[in-house]
Design a protein around this motif. Structure first.
Motif, short mmCIF file in Angstrom:
data_model
loop_
_atom_site.label_atom_id
_atom_site.label_comp_id
_atom_site.label_asym_id
_atom_site.label_seq_id
_atom_site.Cartn_x
_atom_site.Cartn_y
_atom_site.Cartn_z
N LEU A 371 0.81 -1.22 0.00
CA LEU A 371 0.00 0.00 0.00
C LEU A 371 0.84 1.27 0.00
CD1 LEU A 371 -2.82 -1.01 2.50
CD2 LEU A 371 -2.94 -0.92 0.01
N GLY A 372 2.15 1.14 0.06
CA GLY A 372 3.02 2.30 -0.03
C GLY A 372 2.78 3.29 1.09
N ASP A 373 2.72 4.57 0.71
CA ASP A 373 2.58 5.64 1.69
C ASP A 373 1.24 5.63 2.41
OD1 ASP A 373 5.09 6.51 1.01
OD2 ASP A 373 4.39 8.08 -0.36
N SER A 374 0.25 4.93 1.87
CA SER A 374 -1.08 4.90 2.50
C SER A 374 -1.26 3.72 3.45
CB SER A 374 -2.17 4.89 1.43
OG SER A 374 -1.99 3.84 0.53
N GLN A 375 -0.16 3.03 3.77
CA GLN A 375 -0.23 1.84 4.61
C GLN A 375 -0.93 2.10 5.95
OE1 GLN A 375 1.23 -1.04 3.45
NE2 GLN A 375 1.04 -2.36 5.23
N VAL A 376 -0.48 3.11 6.69
CA VAL A 376 -1.06 3.38 8.00
C VAL A 376 -2.49 3.89 7.85
CG1 VAL A 376 -0.89 4.81 10.08
CG2 VAL A 376 1.18 3.80 9.08
N GLU A 377 -2.71 4.80 6.92
CA GLU A 377 -4.05 5.38 6.72
C GLU A 377 -5.08 4.31 6.40
OE1 GLU A 377 -6.34 8.44 3.66
OE2 GLU A 377 -4.17 8.12 3.50
N GLU A 378 -4.74 3.37 5.52
CA GLU A 378 -5.71 2.36 5.11
C GLU A 378 -5.98 1.36 6.24
OE1 GLU A 378 -7.62 2.53 2.61
OE2 GLU A 378 -6.61 4.25 1.74
N HIS A 379 -4.99 1.03 7.04
CA HIS A 379 -5.24 0.17 8.19
C HIS A 379 -6.08 0.89 9.24
CE1 HIS A 379 -2.04 -2.30 6.39
NE2 HIS A 379 -2.58 -3.29 7.07
N ASP A 380 -5.85 2.18 9.40
CA ASP A 380 -6.67 2.98 10.30
C ASP A 380 -8.14 2.94 9.85
OD1 ASP A 380 -6.52 5.50 12.38
OD2 ASP A 380 -7.99 5.85 10.79
N ARG A 381 -8.37 3.05 8.55
CA ARG A 381 -9.74 2.99 8.01
C ARG A 381 -10.41 1.66 8.35
NH1 ARG A 381 -10.88 6.90 3.98
NH2 ARG A 381 -9.01 7.94 3.16
N VAL A 382 -9.62 0.59 8.28
CA VAL A 382 -10.17 -0.73 8.58
C VAL A 382 -10.64 -0.78 10.04
CG1 VAL A 382 -9.62 -3.18 8.84
CG2 VAL A 382 -8.88 -1.94 6.79
#
Length: 462
Positions: A371-382
């Motif tokens: 997920l590159g730079d969005s790794q933390v953001e996308e896991h936060d969304r989950v």
């Protein structure tokens, strides 16, 4: 593979034959452990090891011919080439050209759903002629040619799953195979980190239809704007599918799911067909519509195609696989692949089927990768989605997914319902101590997170 003299194979791949000009009738392998008597072994340098180290193993297993990048001392006939990968792809192009007249070639791409759609097409088309499709999800620069090389003169349908790690990957595979029918399922965030963003992912997936000729067919997801964008950028005839009514295409409504499967009504114009899939998850209706659209294009009656889909027990091993162990819990093991889109779909399925059966819902989540730079953001969304969906218990496994736990814990009144553990062993011990008969458990992660064995263990698979 079609039979070839070693000298002809050398000519096709631009190599030099050493040894006897044998007639090769077997298959092609890049893994010496899979070689059977009569096969061709292609030795290639890899990320982990070098295939040339295993030439002796391949020969001992019965390889009739070796394709290699440097001369070997073995007595077995061998063809020396500048590049093993280029040779593999050239050989695949030769086989496809040789069988094309009697064979329809179908290409499938998309950020999610490729393997399930491929399996659905296999189930439908194998009833109507010899069908070759990828083993597991062989879809890259090596795997896709390996699938092509399994085709023979009696193959009627060749189904290819085309993936990419960078722009240009799919285009190179299209040049080898040039599908008669091409399917684009979805453009999402899967592999967005490798591509550098969803826009570049869109361009990469577009490569499947970009260079198709006018007599080819592009089957596109009408509901995805990034896929619909491709319709104006292909010379092929376009067919649509989706969950909204589409002119001339297949669409579906009355979609519902339970722990026993997924139901929908498939429609085209004034025609309607009920469909009951044993595969779990409403998102698989879109995959079914894509497969049915291909079947319809190839002249298979829609009721016959639906019957084939209804016979499928599961999409694929470790993909929304339903397990019912003696413990009385219900496990959905979906730990082979994960992206933000597929994670959200799996969580929504968990929430829906557990509510419909009045069961407690438990989500066991591992990391999503690439997920590159969005790794933390996308896991936060989950993590926040887990809370919004009202899932009763969350277990997060591994540092790569810790943002899921942190986000859920920060949501109002949810702190006591989420647990973070570092390893699968810790997760298994926790689940065995706390699960109750009737609980519905989703295990979801990318393959590299290593949760597939955890899902099997909770699900009672030895």
């Amino acid at each position: 593979m079609i039979p070839l003299q070693a000298s002809d194979l050398a000519r096709v791949v631009g190599g030099t034959l050493a040894g006897d000009d044998v007639l090769v009738r077997g298959g092609v392998q890049t893994d010496s452990r899979l070689v059977e008597p009569g096969d061709v072994f292609v030795a290639m340098p890899g990320e982990v090891t070098d295939g040339h180290r295993f030439v002796a193993t391949a020969v001992a297993a019965g390889a009739a011919l070796v394709v290699c990048e440097r001369p070997i001392d073995d007595a077995v006939p061998h063809v020396v080439v500048p590049s093993g990968l280029a040779a593999l792809q050239a050989l695949a192009a030769h086989v496809v050209a040789a069988i094309r007249e009697g064979c329809t070639i179908v290409g499938i791409t998309g950020s999610n759903g490729k393997t399930t759609t491929k399996n659905m097409l296999q189930a439908i088309l194998e009833r109507h002629g010899e069908t070759v499709s990828p083993v597991k999800s062989f879809n890259n620069e090596v795997g896709a040619p390996m699938t092509m090389l399994r085709a023979t003169s009696s193959t009627r349908f060749l189904v290819l799953e085309l993936g990419a790690s960078r722009e240009g990957d799919i285009a190179s595979l299209v040049r080898i195979a040039m599908p008669d029918v091409a399917v684009v399922l979805k453009v999402g965030l899967a592999h967005a980190g490798e591509f550098g963003g969803v826009e570049r992912t869109q361009r990469a997936k577009h490569e499947l239809v970009r260079d198709l000729p006018a007599d080819a067919v592009a089957i596109l997801n009408h509901d995805d704007d990034r896929v619909a964008w491709m319709a104006e950028r292909t010379a092929a005839r376009v067919r649509w599918f989706g969950l909204e009514a589409v002119d001339g295409g297949l669409w579906a409504d009355d979609v519902d799911s339970s722990i026993d499967g997924t139901t929908a009504t498939v429609r085209r114009g004034d025609d309607a067909w009920p469909m009951t899939l044993r595969i779990l998850g409403e998102h698989h209706v879109m995959n079914a519509l894509a497969a049915l659209s291909v079947a319809d294009e190839l002249g298979v009656a829609i009721p016959d195609a639906i019957a084939a889909l209804e016979s499928m027990v599961r999409a694929e091993r470790w993909r929304m696989e339903l397990l019912r162990p003696e413990s009385g819990v219900v496990v959905i093991n979906d730990s082979y692949n994960a992206s933000p889109d597929s994670m959200a779909a799996a969580l929504r399925t968990l929430a829906h089927v557990s509510r419909s059966s009045a069961a407690r819902s438990v989500a066991v989540i591992g990391a999503m990768t690439e997920l590159g730079d969005s790794q933390v953001e996308e896991h936060d969304r989950v993590g926040r989605l887990v809370v919004r969906l009202g899932i009763d218990r969350l277990v997060v496994v591994g540092a790569g997914a810790k943002a899921v736990h942190d986000a859920a814990e920060h949501e109002s009144s949810y702190g006591q319902e989420t647990t973070y553990v570092e390893t699968s062993d810790q997760a298994l011990a926790l689940l065995r101590a706390t699960l109750q008969p009737g609980d519905v458990v989703l295990v979801k992660s990318s393959l590299s997170a290593g949760l597939k064995d955890l899902g099997d263990a909770v699900g009672g698979v030895a």
